[in-house]
Write an enzyme that holds these catalytic residues in place. Structure first.
Site, PDB file in Angstrom:
ATOM      1  N   LYS A 176      28.429 -45.316  -8.388  1.00 28.06           N
ATOM      2  CA  LYS A 176      27.425 -45.980  -7.540  1.00 28.06           C
ATOM      3  C   LYS A 176      26.053 -45.470  -7.956  1.00 28.06           C
ATOM      4  O   LYS A 176      25.928 -44.372  -8.499  1.00 28.06           O
ATOM      5  CB  LYS A 176      27.657 -45.639  -6.063  1.00 28.06           C
ATOM      6  CG  LYS A 176      27.177 -46.719  -5.126  1.00 28.06           C
ATOM      7  CD  LYS A 176      28.209 -47.834  -5.019  1.00 28.06           C
ATOM      8  CE  LYS A 176      27.779 -48.939  -4.094  1.00 28.06           C
ATOM      9  NZ  LYS A 176      28.854 -49.895  -3.833  1.00 28.06           N
ATOM     10  N   GLY A 206      25.940 -58.018  10.858  1.00 20.75           N
ATOM     11  CA  GLY A 206      25.252 -58.074   9.563  1.00 20.75           C
ATOM     12  C   GLY A 206      25.346 -59.479   9.008  1.00 20.75           C
ATOM     13  O   GLY A 206      26.445 -60.017   8.865  1.00 20.75           O
ATOM     14  N   GLY A 238      23.837 -60.757   5.963  1.00 23.51           N
ATOM     15  CA  GLY A 238      23.275 -60.862   4.610  1.00 23.51           C
ATOM     16  C   GLY A 238      24.267 -61.594   3.729  1.00 23.51           C
ATOM     17  O   GLY A 238      24.966 -62.502   4.187  1.00 23.51           O
ATOM     18  N   ASN A 239      24.365 -61.168   2.455  1.00 21.68           N
ATOM     19  CA  ASN A 239      25.279 -61.848   1.513  1.00 21.68           C
ATOM     20  C   ASN A 239      26.692 -61.915   2.076  1.00 21.68           C
ATOM     21  O   ASN A 239      27.274 -62.997   2.198  1.00 21.68           O
ATOM     22  CB  ASN A 239      25.361 -61.058   0.188  1.00 21.68           C
ATOM     23  CG  ASN A 239      24.032 -61.016  -0.518  1.00 21.68           C
ATOM     24  OD1 ASN A 239      23.268 -61.957  -0.419  1.00 21.68           O
ATOM     25  ND2 ASN A 239      23.748 -59.925  -1.208  1.00 21.68           N
ATOM     26  N   ALA A 240      27.252 -60.746   2.386  1.00 26.20           N
ATOM     27  CA  ALA A 240      28.658 -60.682   2.776  1.00 26.20           C
ATOM     28  C   ALA A 240      28.896 -61.404   4.110  1.00 26.20           C
ATOM     29  O   ALA A 240      29.843 -62.188   4.236  1.00 26.20           O
ATOM     30  CB  ALA A 240      29.110 -59.225   2.848  1.00 26.20           C
ATOM     31  N   GLY A 241      28.037 -61.150   5.103  1.00 26.21           N
ATOM     32  CA  GLY A 241      28.218 -61.743   6.429  1.00 26.21           C
ATOM     33  C   GLY A 241      28.143 -63.262   6.409  1.00 26.21           C
ATOM     34  O   GLY A 241      28.969 -63.961   7.018  1.00 26.21           O
TER      35      GLY A 241
HETATM   36  P1  NAD Z   1      22.699 -57.495   2.578  1.00 22.46           P
HETATM   37  O1  NAD Z   1      21.534 -56.615   2.394  1.00 22.46           O
HETATM   38  O2  NAD Z   1      22.678 -58.854   1.970  1.00 22.46           O
HETATM   39  O3  NAD Z   1      22.997 -57.687   4.159  1.00 22.46           O
HETATM   40  C1  NAD Z   1      22.997 -56.645   5.070  1.00 22.46           C
HETATM   41  C2  NAD Z   1      22.782 -57.269   6.445  1.00 22.46           C
HETATM   42  O4  NAD Z   1      22.963 -56.272   7.453  1.00 22.46           O
HETATM   43  C3  NAD Z   1      21.388 -57.857   6.676  1.00 22.46           C
HETATM   44  O5  NAD Z   1      21.527 -59.098   7.345  1.00 22.46           O
HETATM   45  C4  NAD Z   1      20.717 -56.850   7.640  1.00 22.46           C
HETATM   46  O6  NAD Z   1      19.769 -57.486   8.484  1.00 22.46           O
HETATM   47  C5  NAD Z   1      21.932 -56.410   8.420  1.00 22.46           C
HETATM   48  N1  NAD Z   1      21.806 -55.144   9.144  1.00 22.46           N
HETATM   49  C6  NAD Z   1      21.246 -53.984   8.766  1.00 22.46           C
HETATM   50  N2  NAD Z   1      21.349 -53.066   9.745  1.00 22.46           N
HETATM   51  C7  NAD Z   1      21.996 -53.684  10.779  1.00 22.46           C
HETATM   52  C8  NAD Z   1      22.423 -53.278  12.069  1.00 22.46           C
HETATM   53  N3  NAD Z   1      22.215 -52.040  12.502  1.00 22.46           N
HETATM   54  N4  NAD Z   1      23.060 -54.168  12.858  1.00 22.46           N
HETATM   55  C9  NAD Z   1      23.308 -55.434  12.424  1.00 22.46           C
HETATM   56  N5  NAD Z   1      22.933 -55.873  11.208  1.00 22.46           N
HETATM   57  C10 NAD Z   1      22.287 -55.004  10.398  1.00 22.46           C
HETATM   58  O7  NAD Z   1      23.997 -56.667   2.057  1.00 22.46           O
HETATM   59  P2  NAD Z   1      25.437 -57.228   1.693  1.00 22.46           P
HETATM   60  O8  NAD Z   1      25.514 -57.424   0.235  1.00 22.46           O
HETATM   61  O9  NAD Z   1      25.804 -58.344   2.617  1.00 22.46           O
HETATM   62  O10 NAD Z   1      26.305 -55.933   2.014  1.00 22.46           O
HETATM   63  C11 NAD Z   1      26.651 -55.593   3.353  1.00 22.46           C
HETATM   64  C12 NAD Z   1      27.673 -54.480   3.317  1.00 22.46           C
HETATM   65  O11 NAD Z   1      28.803 -54.920   2.555  1.00 22.46           O
HETATM   66  C13 NAD Z   1      27.209 -53.175   2.646  1.00 22.46           C
HETATM   67  O12 NAD Z   1      27.869 -52.081   3.263  1.00 22.46           O
HETATM   68  C14 NAD Z   1      27.693 -53.322   1.233  1.00 22.46           C
HETATM   69  O13 NAD Z   1      27.829 -52.057   0.587  1.00 22.46           O
HETATM   70  C15 NAD Z   1      29.035 -53.988   1.507  1.00 22.46           C
HETATM   71  N6  NAD Z   1      29.577 -54.675   0.354  1.00 22.46           N
HETATM   72  C16 NAD Z   1      28.940 -55.765  -0.167  1.00 22.46           C
HETATM   73  C17 NAD Z   1      29.473 -56.375  -1.285  1.00 22.46           C
HETATM   74  C18 NAD Z   1      28.849 -57.625  -1.858  1.00 22.46           C
HETATM   75  O14 NAD Z   1      29.446 -58.173  -2.801  1.00 22.46           O
HETATM   76  N7  NAD Z   1      27.752 -58.125  -1.325  1.00 22.46           N
HETATM   77  C19 NAD Z   1      30.628 -55.856  -1.891  1.00 22.46           C
HETATM   78  C20 NAD Z   1      31.277 -54.747  -1.302  1.00 22.46           C
HETATM   79  C21 NAD Z   1      30.730 -54.180  -0.172  1.00 22.46           C
END
Ligand code: NAD
Length: 414
Positions: free
Chosen positions: A105, A215, A217-220
């Site tokens: 990482k 959350g 973002g991308n994943a949500g």
């Molecule tokens: P992102 O930055 O696109 O989204 C994160 C989201 O979380 C944002 O909408 C932000 O507003 C929200 N957030 C932050 N703090 C918050 C809180 N206290 N309460 C509610 N919402 C909150 O990131 P992502 O890529 O969606 O990743 C999210 C998680 O998934 C991370 O832990 C990341 O490590 C994990 N993850 C992502 C991927 C991927 O492919 N995107 C892969 C494996 C793991």
């Protein structure tokens, strides 16, 4: 409110798995420490003409099963211990779904929200100039994480190719399709988390009607869109981002919500649901809860109030060890992050395979491969759970740690 050191949490999980596996002291010590760490400074000229000096890191936690693999996160609250924890979890994640990869990482302590596109490009290129010697297709292959994306990967790949003077598209994954990315990558993490829910529902004979997401973002967002497509049923009733929570027991229109978030940058002001406190979203009664924000969101302060049937952890490290015990006692079924969020790294691995042969698969082929890997990983974890009568995170750790320990032993490291 107690603060949690994510790496202490990650180490505690290693010790618990090592105890169940009766690992010797040297193997346990080896697996509870990063194999290699790189720290560097990155001077970046800002649009104002001033130079900001950022701290960057890359950690290769364990490479016994293959080259290190893991994202690069740009975040103002990043610490070396968070990166250690994330690299540690990547090691077990690649092992649980049986990829020939290790765990790594990286990160930069910076606030991307304060940076222009040109400044972000300069940070991305600066990272690669600093890290070029210790990454590579046979050493360590980065990818995006929080606040980095395919565009970041494109700048980084271009900088790397400029340094090595040849095409090297496999150096990073989750690139745009036009320059060696894979079909299916955008949805992969969320698709994997929903496939794991499908397997858990079959295993426990549950018919889910409603789900919630922390959350957006991308994943949500991708998870919200894919849940019904894969399970054939279920309404999104509660969702949060860093500012606000939304609740509608009759169901939220997901595509309108995604459009609202993408156009306004926030969930606030969405008309199709009641605005509630952000953290209440975790506590609303639901069949499936997907944490998709940051670490330690479910902890000993709120675990007792969680009323979800199944939790599928798309985020890395969203649940603390004490919260795990509370959820286990309450009978909440947790699909741990190292299984539930492994879809991203599975398709990243497929991307590496496609780049190395310059032969690209269609989305159906990628999704089929992803489904097979997650379903097989699910069976390994739930077999370990039933054999050892332990909670699911420990079961997943037992599977991952056993595979990495075995590779260390075969290599003669311990
Ligand atoms: P992102 O930055 O696109 O989204 C994160 C989201 O979380 C944002 O909408 C932000 O507003 C929200 N957030 C932050 N703090 C918050 C809180 N206290 N309460 C509610 N919402 C909150 O990131 P992502 O890529 O969606 O990743 C999210 C998680 O998934 C991370 O832990 C990341 O490590 C994990 N993850 C992502 C991927 C991927 O492919 N995107 C892969 C494996 C793991």
């Amino acid at each position: 409110m107690k603060t949690y050191n994510s790496f202490d949490v990650a180490k505690q999980q290693v010790y618990e798995a090592a105890k169940i596996l009766h690992l010797d002291d040297a193997t346990t010590e080896l697996l509870a420490k990063p194999q290699r760490e790189f720290a560097f400074t990155m001077p970046v000229r800002l649009d104002s003409g001033k130079v900001a000096v950022y701290e960057g890191y890359r950690i290769q936690y364990n490479t016994a099963r293959g080259p290190a693999k893991g994202g690069i996160r740009f975040h103002p609250d990043e610490t070396v211990d968070v990166i250690r924890a994330l690299a540690c979890w990547m090691t077990w994640k690649t092992a649980v779904v049986d990829l020939p990869l290790g765990g790594g990482k990286g990160g930069v302590i910076c606030n991307p929200k304060d940076l222009s596109d040109r400044e972000l490009e300069a940070v991305s290129r600066g990272y690669i100039r600093a890290a070029a010697d210790f990454i590579g297709t046979e050493k360590d292959i980065p990818a995006p994480d929080v606040y980095t994306n395919p565009q970041t990967m494109a700048w980084m790949m271009d900088e790397y190719e400029t340094i090595v003077r040849k095409h090297s598209s496999g150096i990073l994954t989750d690139k745009p399709l036009q320059i060696g990315g894979s079909e299916g990558r955008r949805d992969a993490t969320s698709r994997g988390g929903v496939i794991a829910v499908r397997e858990a529902c079959k295993h426990y004979h549950i018919k889910p009607e409603k789900f919630s997401i922390q959350g957006f973002g991308n994943a949500g967002q991708r998870c919200a869109l894919l849940h019904k497509e894969i399970l054939g049923t279920g309404d999104l009733i509660a969702v949060s981002d860093s500012k606000v929570g939304l609740y509608n027991p009759k169901g939220i229109d997901v595509s309108k919500l995604v459009t609202h978030k993408l156009t306004t940058g926030s969930l606030a002001g969405f008309r199709g649901a009641e605005e509630i406190d952000r953290d209440r979203v975790l506590e609303i009664e639901t069949d499936i809860l997907y944490p998709a924000a940051l670490e330690n969101s479910i902890n000993d302060k709120n675990a007792d109030r969680i009323k979800a049937g199944i939790i599928s952890e798309l985020a890395n490290g969203p649940t603390t060890p004490n919260a795990d015990l509370i959820l286990f006692e309450k009978g909440v079924k947790v699909i741990p992050d190292i299984l539930a969020s492994s879809g991203g790294v599975i398709v990243s691995y497929f991307e590496m395979v496609q780049d190395s042969s310059s032969f690209f698969w269609d989305e159906e082929g990628v999704n089929r491969g992803l489904d097979l890997k997650i379903s097989k990983g699910f069976r390994s974890v739930f077999n370990a759970l039933e054999e050892n009568r332990i909670h699911s995170r420990l079961a997943a750790m037992v599977v991952g740690v056993a595979r990495v320990a075995e590779a260390c032993k075969i290599r003669g490291w311990v």
